[in-house]
Enzyme design. Structure first.
Site, PDB file in Angstrom:
ATOM      1  N   ARG A  89       0.914  -1.094   0.211  1.00 59.15           N
ATOM      2  CA  ARG A  89      -0.163   0.014  -0.001  1.00 59.15           C
ATOM      3  C   ARG A  89       0.795   1.315   0.035  1.00 59.15           C
ATOM      4  O   ARG A  89       1.720   1.426   0.722  1.00 59.15           O
ATOM      5  CB  ARG A  89      -0.847   0.066   1.229  1.00 59.15           C
ATOM      6  CG  ARG A  89      -1.732   1.310   1.530  1.00 59.15           C
ATOM      7  CD  ARG A  89      -2.844   1.453   0.619  1.00 59.15           C
ATOM      8  NE  ARG A  89      -3.529   2.787   0.647  1.00 59.15           N
ATOM      9  CZ  ARG A  89      -4.557   2.942   1.415  1.00 59.15           C
ATOM     10  NH1 ARG A  89      -5.134   2.017   2.201  1.00 59.15           N
ATOM     11  NH2 ARG A  89      -5.148   4.079   1.554  1.00 59.15           N
ATOM     12  N   ARG A  98      -6.127   1.142  -4.795  1.00 58.29           N
ATOM     13  CA  ARG A  98      -4.896   0.619  -3.787  1.00 58.29           C
ATOM     14  C   ARG A  98      -4.834  -0.764  -3.509  1.00 58.29           C
ATOM     15  O   ARG A  98      -5.805  -1.467  -3.882  1.00 58.29           O
ATOM     16  CB  ARG A  98      -5.192   1.332  -2.312  1.00 58.29           C
ATOM     17  CG  ARG A  98      -6.649   0.869  -1.732  1.00 58.29           C
ATOM     18  CD  ARG A  98      -7.114   2.047  -0.729  1.00 58.29           C
ATOM     19  NE  ARG A  98      -8.527   1.685  -0.398  1.00 58.29           N
ATOM     20  CZ  ARG A  98      -9.428   2.774  -1.037  1.00 58.29           C
ATOM     21  NH1 ARG A  98      -9.109   3.384  -1.813  1.00 58.29           N
ATOM     22  NH2 ARG A  98     -10.813   2.610  -0.661  1.00 58.29           N
ATOM     23  N   ASP A 101      -6.598  -1.961   1.925  1.00 61.38           N
ATOM     24  CA  ASP A 101      -7.262  -0.996   2.897  1.00 61.38           C
ATOM     25  C   ASP A 101      -7.569  -1.648   4.143  1.00 61.38           C
ATOM     26  O   ASP A 101      -8.394  -2.488   4.134  1.00 61.38           O
ATOM     27  CB  ASP A 101      -8.227   0.084   2.066  1.00 61.38           C
ATOM     28  CG  ASP A 101      -8.644   1.118   2.967  1.00 61.38           C
ATOM     29  OD1 ASP A 101      -7.552   1.723   3.875  1.00 61.38           O
ATOM     30  OD2 ASP A 101      -9.618   1.585   2.738  1.00 61.38           O
ATOM     31  N   ASP A 103      -9.024  -0.586   7.833  1.00 62.09           N
ATOM     32  CA  ASP A 103      -9.443   0.603   8.761  1.00 62.09           C
ATOM     33  C   ASP A 103      -9.985   0.017   9.986  1.00 62.09           C
ATOM     34  O   ASP A 103     -10.763  -0.966  10.270  1.00 62.09           O
ATOM     35  CB  ASP A 103     -10.688   1.250   8.054  1.00 62.09           C
ATOM     36  CG  ASP A 103     -10.431   2.165   6.833  1.00 62.09           C
ATOM     37  OD1 ASP A 103      -9.482   2.668   6.761  1.00 62.09           O
ATOM     38  OD2 ASP A 103     -11.321   1.897   5.716  1.00 62.09           O
TER      39      ASP A 103
END
Length: 165
Positions: A89, A98, A101, A103
């Protein structure tokens, strides 16, 4: 103040370009040297969704993982960012294509607003690709300050999410 604490239930949003073979999808959560999901099988459900924001890119495979962690929110976020980097990334611009990811969506029932960290994730209540798997693996989950995931999902009917596993 981000000290190791008692075990906390956390939810991690996970996203990769849809060309990634599904059996390899959980690898980022299990390969991180100090990520709390390492060596375990986090509860997660996969779906495919169109990109949000920067839409000139392929669909994504998304999931939400439920884990138990002794890491504080800042330390867990640090592990997630390090894992993203190990999987290639590179952050260029918001919502850009990307490879991975990760989160931090929820960390217990905490509400956190610190430099570089906002929990609950600031847009999770508006995104079907987060709410659908979250409501499936944790049907009674409430997003602090926003409401129950299932009720919030009902407001996202314009966003297509396809369950793939």
């Amino acid at each position: 103040m981000d000290e190791k604490a008692a075990s906390t239930k956390a939810f991690i949003g996970w996203e990769r370009i849809s060309a990634t073979p599904k059996p390899r999808c959980a690898a980022p959560l299990q390969r991180s040297p100090s990520c709390p999901a390492r060596g375990s099988s986090p509860r997660l459900r996969f779906n495919r969704s169109a990109p949000v924001g920067y839409t000139v890119q392929p669909d994504f495979v998304n999931a939400v993982a439920e884990i138990e962690t002794r890491l504080g929110a800042q330390a867990l976020l640090g592990e997630l960012l390090a894992t993203e980097a190990r999987f290639g990334r590179v952050r260029t611009l918001p919502d850009a294509p990307r490879t991975l990811d990760l989160d931090l969506l929820l960390h217990g029932d905490r509400v956190i607003a610190e430099p570089g960290l906002i929990v609950p994730h600031p847009r999770m209540h508006e995104r079907a690709f987060v709410l659908a798997p979250l409501a499936e693996i944790a049907p009674d989950i409430a997003i602090p300050g926003k409401g129950r995931a299932g009720a919030l999902l009902a407001a996202c009917t314009d966003q297509k999410v396809e369950k793939i596993g």
